[in-house]
Design a protein around this motif. Structure first.
Motif, short mmCIF file in Angstrom:
data_model
loop_
_atom_site.label_atom_id
_atom_site.label_comp_id
_atom_site.label_asym_id
_atom_site.label_seq_id
_atom_site.Cartn_x
_atom_site.Cartn_y
_atom_site.Cartn_z
N SER A 194 8.92 8.66 -4.17
CA SER A 194 8.61 8.12 -2.84
C SER A 194 9.68 8.49 -1.84
N TYR A 195 9.31 8.42 -0.58
CA TYR A 195 10.26 8.61 0.52
C TYR A 195 9.95 7.61 1.64
N TRP A 249 4.40 9.04 -2.83
CA TRP A 249 3.58 10.24 -2.98
C TRP A 249 3.72 10.95 -4.33
N GLY A 250 4.75 10.65 -5.09
CA GLY A 250 5.03 11.42 -6.29
C GLY A 250 4.20 11.06 -7.50
N ASP A 273 0.85 -1.18 0.00
CA ASP A 273 0.00 0.00 0.00
C ASP A 273 0.89 1.24 0.00
N LYS A 274 0.62 2.19 -0.88
CA LYS A 274 1.51 3.35 -0.99
C LYS A 274 1.53 4.21 0.26
N GLU A 289 14.91 8.82 -0.53
CA GLU A 289 14.08 9.63 -1.41
C GLU A 289 14.37 9.18 -2.84
N ILE A 290 13.41 8.46 -3.43
CA ILE A 290 13.66 7.74 -4.67
C ILE A 290 13.03 8.47 -5.85
N THR A 291 13.84 8.78 -6.85
CA THR A 291 13.37 9.38 -8.10
C THR A 291 13.16 8.31 -9.17
#
Length: 230
Positions: A82-83, A51-52, A34-35, A210-212
């Motif tokens: 996301s973080y 969240w992005g 679940d995000k 913190e993933i791009t």
């Protein structure tokens, strides 16, 4: 810099199998895809925090607040997706604190675009302080560089800016590290001494990735993480 997530969605604690960095499936105490998944343990809160815009799938797992990780498959597009993080709430003014220290140890991939970072909130999220411990790929902090400083046990390039909702101070370590200890209070008092904020109330000290981008799926793990505040 991430958006402040105000979701109250809480995922059920489940026993699940996750794939570790070794590629071997191991049983985790808790896991969720679940995000907005959250899990409370030992006075900390772990969040998946996907969240992005345009985010892909991400599965978070945890054995404790200190030992957790994610498998994340984020497309090679711009913007943070996301973080995932573990957070400890402090809830005291800087002047009332004699110590805020944190230690960490991570395992992380050698590809993708992300940083391993603290996200530290103050005065009901009016101020955000990020401490970048390492970075990989095409990522960079918000704002403009102000100076280079040695504080809190590390040397950083210091950036100052705003995301439109809150002030953001980013401390980007001048060389990557996967483990260490940070004197968080010293960093916050350094900011205060420059008049960028006053005697603020320290909220959550968050630590995560913190993933791009992580196309095809990459594994990130916090082998250990803790915050001491008094």
């Amino acid at each position: 810099m991430r958006k402040v997530v105000r979701s109250l969605v809480v995922s059920l604690t489940v026993a699940a199998s996750v794939v570790g960095l070794s590629g071997v499936a191991t049983a985790a105490t808790w896991s969720s895809s679940d995000k907005w998944a959250t899990w409370s343990n030992g006075g900390y809160t772990i969040r998946n925090d996907v969240w992005g815009s345009g985010a892909g799938p991400q599965t978070i797992w945890a054995n404790s607040y200190s030992n957790w990780g994610v498998w994340s498959d984020q497309p090679n597009t711009g913007g943070v997706k996301s973080y995932p993080h573990s957070a400890k709430n402090v809830g005291k003014k800087l002047s009332a604190l004699g110590k805020v220290s944190s230690s960490f140890n991570v395992s992380r991939p050698g590809s993708g675009a992300y940083e391993t970072a603290y996200d530290i909130w103050a005065d009901n999220n009016a101020y955000e302080t990020m401490l970048w411990m390492n970075k990989q790929g095409a990522v960079g902090p918000l704002g403009t560089q102000q100076t280079t400083a040695t504080v809190g046990g590390h040397t950083w390039d210091v950036y100052k800016g705003s995301n439109g909702s809150n002030a953001v101070f980013s401390f980007v370590r001048t060389s990557n590290t996967n483990a260490g200890t940070v004197d968080v209070l010293a960093v916050l008092n350094w900011i205060r001494a420059r008049g960028w904020f006053g005697d603020v109330t320290l909220g959550e000290v968050q630590f995560g990735f913190e993933i791009t981008s992580s196309a095809g799926g990459l594994n990130f793990a916090a082998n250990s993480y803790s915050v001491t505040a008094s």
